[in-house]
Design an enzyme around this catalytic site. Structure first.
Site, PDB file in Angstrom:
ATOM      1  N   GLU A 178       0.914  -1.148   0.029  1.00 21.88           N
ATOM      2  CA  GLU A 178       0.059   0.109  -0.126  1.00 21.88           C
ATOM      3  C   GLU A 178       0.789   1.318   0.006  1.00 21.88           C
ATOM      4  O   GLU A 178       1.109   1.970   1.333  1.00 21.88           O
ATOM      5  CB  GLU A 178      -0.876   0.190   1.213  1.00 21.88           C
ATOM      6  CG  GLU A 178      -2.024   1.184   1.267  1.00 21.88           C
ATOM      7  CD  GLU A 178      -2.681   1.452   2.429  1.00 21.88           C
ATOM      8  OE1 GLU A 178      -2.410   0.644   3.574  1.00 21.88           O
ATOM      9  OE2 GLU A 178      -3.822   2.338   2.362  1.00 21.88           O
ATOM     10  N   LYS A 220      -2.442  -2.094  -3.310  1.00 29.48           N
ATOM     11  CA  LYS A 220      -3.782  -1.340  -2.570  1.00 29.48           C
ATOM     12  C   LYS A 220      -3.052   0.172  -2.741  1.00 29.48           C
ATOM     13  O   LYS A 220      -2.097   0.457  -2.271  1.00 29.48           O
ATOM     14  CB  LYS A 220      -3.793  -1.689  -1.027  1.00 29.48           C
ATOM     15  CG  LYS A 220      -4.677  -0.718  -0.387  1.00 29.48           C
ATOM     16  CD  LYS A 220      -5.097  -1.067   0.665  1.00 29.48           C
ATOM     17  CE  LYS A 220      -6.190  -0.085   1.665  1.00 29.48           C
ATOM     18  NZ  LYS A 220      -6.742  -0.737   2.815  1.00 29.48           N
TER      19      LYS A 220
HETATM   20  P1  13P Z   1      -9.007   4.566   4.577  1.00 32.15           P
HETATM   21  O1  13P Z   1      -9.929   3.659   3.462  1.00 32.15           O
HETATM   22  O2  13P Z   1      -9.815   5.101   5.394  1.00 32.15           O
HETATM   23  O3  13P Z   1      -8.068   5.397   3.661  1.00 32.15           O
HETATM   24  O4  13P Z   1      -8.154   3.508   4.896  1.00 32.15           O
HETATM   25  C1  13P Z   1      -7.669   2.379   4.251  1.00 32.15           C
HETATM   26  C2  13P Z   1      -6.167   1.842   4.810  1.00 32.15           C
HETATM   27  O5  13P Z   1      -6.259   0.714   4.952  1.00 32.15           O
HETATM   28  C3  13P Z   1      -5.261   2.839   5.298  1.00 32.15           C
HETATM   29  O6  13P Z   1      -4.201   2.151   5.667  1.00 32.15           O
END
Ligand code: 13P
Length: 340
Positions: A178, A220
């Protein structure tokens, strides 16, 4: 490495019509969220809130996986089952957040961060596998501003992401990498697109350098939106177009799927953007992995009151349903009104 298991897990994470609930808020983040609805952030309240989400009737139709925080992965559901097994019994894959949060990047301009958590990671992954977790998330953060992100920031974060991803695959856990480009700031959608492209190019160069297998990896990503303080906000079609262009330029078609974070967008914007992107012809399945955009209505309805649990679960299941439609390109604003 059990490639068959990794491949099966990755495919199931992005199964048609399903997405992922990010419920891996650290205790600090949970405190902020709970404060907003005047709930005391005790260990038991955190457990009760996760029970509310995971136990919402019917939600398993819309969820392929849930990302847990370490504390939650060690807590038990109301029926005494540890949460990872509780989810697995519902056909939901338990995942785990494995980064240890953000630190200032030394010598970099103020605001630049690198995520920590590589030391001892392989040992932790082996334990999480034994606990039933089958995928693991690591979040890195890129901030857009005057003169940032620097090359050093992109490089450092790409390398920690690739090293964690390699450790995950070696431990038979699917990495969900991510690299989040924050929407905070006054930047344009065009600038966001440039930074997303530079970020993802750096990430995939590092992925290749460390021998991480793209077929056994989930990305992600944030969406390409205008900075939240920019008076010109890109519309749904522009966000979809810019985001898909970046992804097609940078992400290998070999990858099993891409999931999105919501990043502070409104609940409905996150759903609308996903639906517009999923309606297009893409090399990979696209779906959601939201925390705030799935949980906001549930948290605001619950407010820590046992009497509100059923209504909060309904609100949560509704957002999950809307996003399950969106990941198939089938969401329309009228569907929200019909349900309200
Ligand atoms: P949000 O969808 O609130 O951005 O959170 C996703 C997430 O896993 C952040 O690390």
């Amino acid at each position: 490495m059990d490639k068959a298991l990794l491949s099966k897990t990755a495919a199931a994470m992005v199964a048609k019509g399903k997405g992922i609930l990010a419920a891996d808020e650290s205790s600090g983040t949970c405190e902020k969220r709970f404060q907003s609805v005047s709930v005391e952030c005790t260990e038991e309240n955190r457990r009760a809130y996760r029970q509310l989400l995971f136990g919402a009737p019917g939600v398993e139709q819309f969820l392929s996986g849930v990302i847990l925080f370490d504390e939650t992965a060690r807590q038990k559901a109301n029926d005494g089952t540890p949460f990872p097994q509780y989810l697995a019994k519902k056909g939901i894959i338990p995942g785990i957040k494995v980064d240890k949060g953000l630190a200032d990047l030394p010598l970099a301009p103020k605001g630049e961060k690198v995520s920590e958590g590589l030391d001892g990671l392989s040992k932790r992954l082996d334990e999480y596998f034994k606990m039933g977790c089958r995928f693991a998330k690591w979040r890195s953060v890129i901030t857009i501003g005057e003169g940032i992100p620097t090359h050093a920031c992109l490089y450092a974060n790409a390398h920690v992401l690739a090293r964690y991803a390699a450790a995950c695959q070696a431990a038979n856990i699917v990495p969900m990498i991510e690299p989040e480009v924050l929407l905070d700031g006054t930047h344009s959608a065009e600038r966001s697109e440039e930074v997303h492209e530079a970020t993802l190019r750096a990430v995939y160069a590092a992925i290749a350098a460390y021998g991480v297998i793209p077929e056994l990896l989930i990305l992600k990503t944030s969406m390409v939106v205008s900075g939240k303080d920019n008076p010109r906000q890109a519309g749904v079609d522009e966000v979809a177009e810019r985001t898909l262009r970046v992804l097609k330029r940078t992400v290998p078609a070999a990858q099993p799927g891409i999931v999105f974070l919501s990043g502070g967008q409104s609940d409905e914007a996150a759903t609308a953007h996903l639906s517009a992107m999923a309606a297009a012809k893409n090399p990979w399945p696209l779906t959601f992995s939201y925390s705030r955009a799935l949980q906001n209505p549930a948290l605001n309805t619950w407010r820590g009151q046992a009497g509100n649990v059923a209504a909060a679960q309904k609100a949560f299941a509704h957002r999950a349903h809307m996003n399950a439609l969106a990941c198939q390109g089938k969401w329309k604003p009228e569907l929200e009104k019909q349900a309200a």
